[in-house]
Design an enzyme around this catalytic site. Structure first.
Site, short mmCIF file in Angstrom:
data_model
loop_
_atom_site.label_atom_id
_atom_site.label_comp_id
_atom_site.label_asym_id
_atom_site.label_seq_id
_atom_site.Cartn_x
_atom_site.Cartn_y
_atom_site.Cartn_z
N SER A 1 -31.44 -3.99 -0.62
CA SER A 1 -30.12 -3.48 -1.00
C SER A 1 -29.15 -3.73 0.14
O SER A 1 -29.57 -3.80 1.30
CB SER A 1 -30.20 -1.97 -1.29
OG SER A 1 -28.90 -1.41 -1.40
N TYR B 1 -32.45 6.61 1.08
CA TYR B 1 -32.43 5.27 0.49
C TYR B 1 -32.03 4.23 1.53
O TYR B 1 -32.65 3.17 1.64
CB TYR B 1 -31.46 5.25 -0.69
CG TYR B 1 -31.45 3.95 -1.46
CD1 TYR B 1 -32.46 3.66 -2.39
CD2 TYR B 1 -30.44 3.02 -1.27
CE1 TYR B 1 -32.44 2.47 -3.10
CE2 TYR B 1 -30.42 1.83 -1.99
CZ TYR B 1 -31.42 1.56 -2.90
OH TYR B 1 -31.41 0.37 -3.61
#
Length: 246
Positions: free
Chosen positions: A138, A151
């Site tokens: 990501s 995350y």
């Protein structure tokens, strides 16, 4: 037919980016093993993709399920040339409110399970003296956003994990790269994207003028999985419409 004769494992393969990768790989001649928790999604994907497609239901955090995935893939296809580590978890909370179980779940799914599966695939690729591993990371592994600290950390670790594989196993002709998507329109982001004012504001940060589609990530993954990228390893590739170029 850039992947003719090659076998690929794709985790989280029943929907979103995983399914888009499976479509691209099958179109280019690969044999594909799809792994995921939801059998109905896997069955629909297999019906769409046709033969040769193997589906294996399981949980990334269960080592027995990962062993089953490797065993059934080898039984069916006799090798593993490509691994796409796509399965992952996304949620958020203020850092000081994250519970121990929430933190552990994020790390278990986004990095520990990737380690567990990858270390099972590596001996197969070492014996073949060939392989390509692609990690779907990501942009939040490159930059930090508020409210999603766990995350951010998990995806930053995934990028470093990918580089570690590249430098340790390059002598076996095993390549490892990670892709860092920006905001992609998938089931996982569907609720977030219902917030139109927020999306209108966020879209201004994407120079290309739109959010991503699963196919955008799949096309990058296809390149990294194929021999066209034979001199590319240890790379961290943003697929983000220019977001991280700011």
């Amino acid at each position: 037919m850039r992947l003719k004769g090659k076998t690929a494992i794709i985790t989280g393969g029943g929907s979103g980016i995983g399914l888009a990768c499976a479509r691209a790989f099958c179109r280019e001649g690969a044999r594909v093993a799809l792994f995921g928790r939801r059998m109905e999604k896997l069955e629909l994907a297999a019906k769409e993709l046709g033969d040769p497609t193997l589906i294996v239901q399981g949980d990334m955090t269960r080592n027995d399920d990962l062993d089953k995935l490797i065993g059934e893939t080898l039984d069916a296809f006799k090798g593993i040339d490509i691994l796409v580590n796509n399965a992952g978890l996304f949620n958020g909370a203020p850092l000081h409110e994250i519970s121990d179980p929430q933190w552990d779940e994020m790390m278990d799914i986004n990095i520990r399970s990737v380690f567990q599966l990858t270390r099972r695939v590596l001996p197969v690729m070492m014996a073949q003296k060939n392989g390509s591993i692609v990690h779907i990371s990501s942009i939040l592994g490159l930059i930090a956003a508020p409210q999603v600290a766990a995350y951010n950390v998990s995806k930053g670790a995934l990028n470093q994990f990918s580089r570690s594989i590249a430098v340790e196993y390059g002598s076996y002709s095993i390549r490892s790269n990670s892709i860092c998507p920006g905001l992609i329109e998938t089931d996982m982001t569907a609720d977030l994207m219902k917030d139109k004012p927020l999306m209108d504001e966020w879209s201004k940060e994407y120079p290309i003028g739109r959010f991503g589609k699963p196919e955008d990530v799949a096309n990058a993954c296809l390149y990294l999985a194929s021999d066209e990228s034979s001199f590319v390893t240890g790379a961290v590739l943003p697929v983000d419409g220019g977001f991280t170029a700011h």
